[in-house]
Design an enzyme around this catalytic site. Structure first.
Site, PDB file in Angstrom:
ATOM      1  N   GLY A  20      23.063  -3.678  69.997  1.00  0.00           N
ATOM      2  CA  GLY A  20      24.267  -3.567  70.809  1.00  0.00           C
ATOM      3  C   GLY A  20      25.352  -2.699  70.210  1.00  0.00           C
ATOM      4  O   GLY A  20      26.379  -3.202  69.771  1.00  0.00           O
ATOM      5  N   GLY A  24      32.486  -1.846  71.856  1.00  0.00           N
ATOM      6  CA  GLY A  24      33.459  -1.556  70.801  1.00  0.00           C
ATOM      7  C   GLY A  24      33.088  -2.098  69.440  1.00  0.00           C
ATOM      8  O   GLY A  24      33.157  -1.389  68.430  1.00  0.00           O
ATOM      9  N   GLY A  26      30.084  -3.209  68.122  1.00  0.00           N
ATOM     10  CA  GLY A  26      28.891  -2.610  67.532  1.00  0.00           C
ATOM     11  C   GLY A  26      29.114  -1.180  67.101  1.00  0.00           C
ATOM     12  O   GLY A  26      28.611  -0.739  66.058  1.00  0.00           O
ATOM     13  N   SER A 148      31.092 -16.788  67.384  1.00  0.00           N
ATOM     14  CA  SER A 148      32.381 -16.700  68.071  1.00  0.00           C
ATOM     15  C   SER A 148      33.179 -17.974  67.831  1.00  0.00           C
ATOM     16  O   SER A 148      32.602 -19.049  67.596  1.00  0.00           O
ATOM     17  CB  SER A 148      32.154 -16.515  69.580  1.00  0.00           C
ATOM     18  N   TYR A 177      28.523 -20.108  77.485  1.00  0.00           N
ATOM     19  CA  TYR A 177      28.831 -19.115  76.462  1.00  0.00           C
ATOM     20  C   TYR A 177      29.042 -19.791  75.112  1.00  0.00           C
ATOM     21  O   TYR A 177      28.488 -19.356  74.092  1.00  0.00           O
ATOM     22  CB  TYR A 177      30.079 -18.317  76.845  1.00  0.00           C
TER      23      TYR A 177
END
Length: 311
Positions: A20, A24, A26, A148, A177
């Site tokens: 990926g 932004g 990656g 995350s 998520y």
């Protein structure tokens, strides 16, 4: 002392595999590793976007060695083909960064019948690492999982989402998520446990970017047609987030800091881990739960149809 990119040593001779890179985060990770001499193998679903990213990399870092592998983490067939491609072309991978992901899309099933977020963020990367394991093991690689702060919003993982029947519960974007990002962290911790038990010289660490300004929210909503809600979510994130470059720093530290020995989790040290300088981050009890980790590993092996034996 605060870690900065000046602390990254000479990476000449290091081959980094990054999933990926067209978003932004990656892109920033790839750029900084290249600036320090690493050769890159990058993956992308979109060939045109990959070409644009690679052209920018070569313009900013003249002489960088960068190769592209087509990979759709939401398609286990694509994962298998891409892994076979990597194994055929390279006999050493020093650094594997599991960065690609999708965030809060409308409900959608993958071609393999799994909910899109758990399939892309966790299962695809699990299968990717499992199929690449021979070269990662023999290279004494460092594996970096990108999690995350959203992992703190859930208290477990509905493993039924990794079965052919799927979960019967009502789909909630944020819950799914959060569970997918908890799965990233649980995987990293369990990989660390297993390589340690096997006496292997593989390092498994994790990091999160805080709230960073990337294309992640926009991509998630656009999968099923984001409309005004997707637009507002994407714009709102830009108002409160730190830059993609700042968000990349914990991942870059996790990837390059020689002082890390495995099992660490890094992130921004500011308010609630949302922004700030990189450093140690806290993880929830669920992230450290070895029984949840064992069940996730075994369920993921069945779902991916991939044997992930460490020794």
């Amino acid at each position: 002392m605060t870690w900065t990119t000046d602390d990254i040593g000479d990476l000449s001779g290091t081959r980094a595999l990054i999933t990926g890179v067209t978003g932004g985060l990656g892109g920033e990770i790839a750029r900084e590793l290249a600036r320090h001499g690493a050769s890159l193998v990058v993956t992308a679903r979109d060939a045109a976007k990959a070409e644009t990213t690679v052209a920018a990399l070569r313009s900013e870092v003249p002489g960088v060695q960068v190769d592209v592998v087509e990979l759709d983490l939401a398609d286990l067939g694509s994962v298998a083909r891409a892994a076979d491609d990597v194994l055929a072309r390279w006999d050493r991978i020093d650094l594997a960064i599991n960065n690609a992901g999708i965030m809060i899309p409308p409900f959608r099933e993958t071609v393999d019948g799994f909910e899109l977020q758990i399939a892309t963020n966790h299962l695809g990367h699990f299968a990717w690492n499992a199929r690449l394991w021979p070269v990662l093991r023999d290279s004494s690689a460092r594996v970096v999982a990108v999690s995350s702060v959203a992992h703190t919003t859930v208290h477990g993982i509905d493993l039924r989402s990794l079965t052919p029947e799927g979960s019967p519960r009502r789909y909630k974007r944020w819950q799914s998520y959060g569970e997918s990002k908890l799965a990233n962290l649980v995987f990293s911790q369990e990989l660390h446990r297993r390589v340690t038990a096997a006496g292997l010289d593989v390092t498994s660490v994790a990091a999160h970017p805080g709230v960073a300004s990337t294309e992640l929210t926009k991509t998630g909503f656009s999968v099923g047609g984001g409309g005004p809600i997707g637009f507002l979510m994407h714009q709102g994130t830009h108002l409160v987030a730190q830059s993609a470059r700042a968000g990349s720093l914990p991942v870059l530290q996790a990837a390059t800091d020689p002082g890390l020995t495995g099992g660490e989790y890094l992130g921004p040290r500011g308010f609630r881990g949302m922004r700030g300088k990189p450093g140690p981050a806290s993880m929830t009890r669920s992230a450290r739960d070895p029984e949840l980790a064992r069940l996730l590993w075994e369920t993921s092996e069945r779902a991916a149809g991939a044997d992930f034996t460490i020794a």
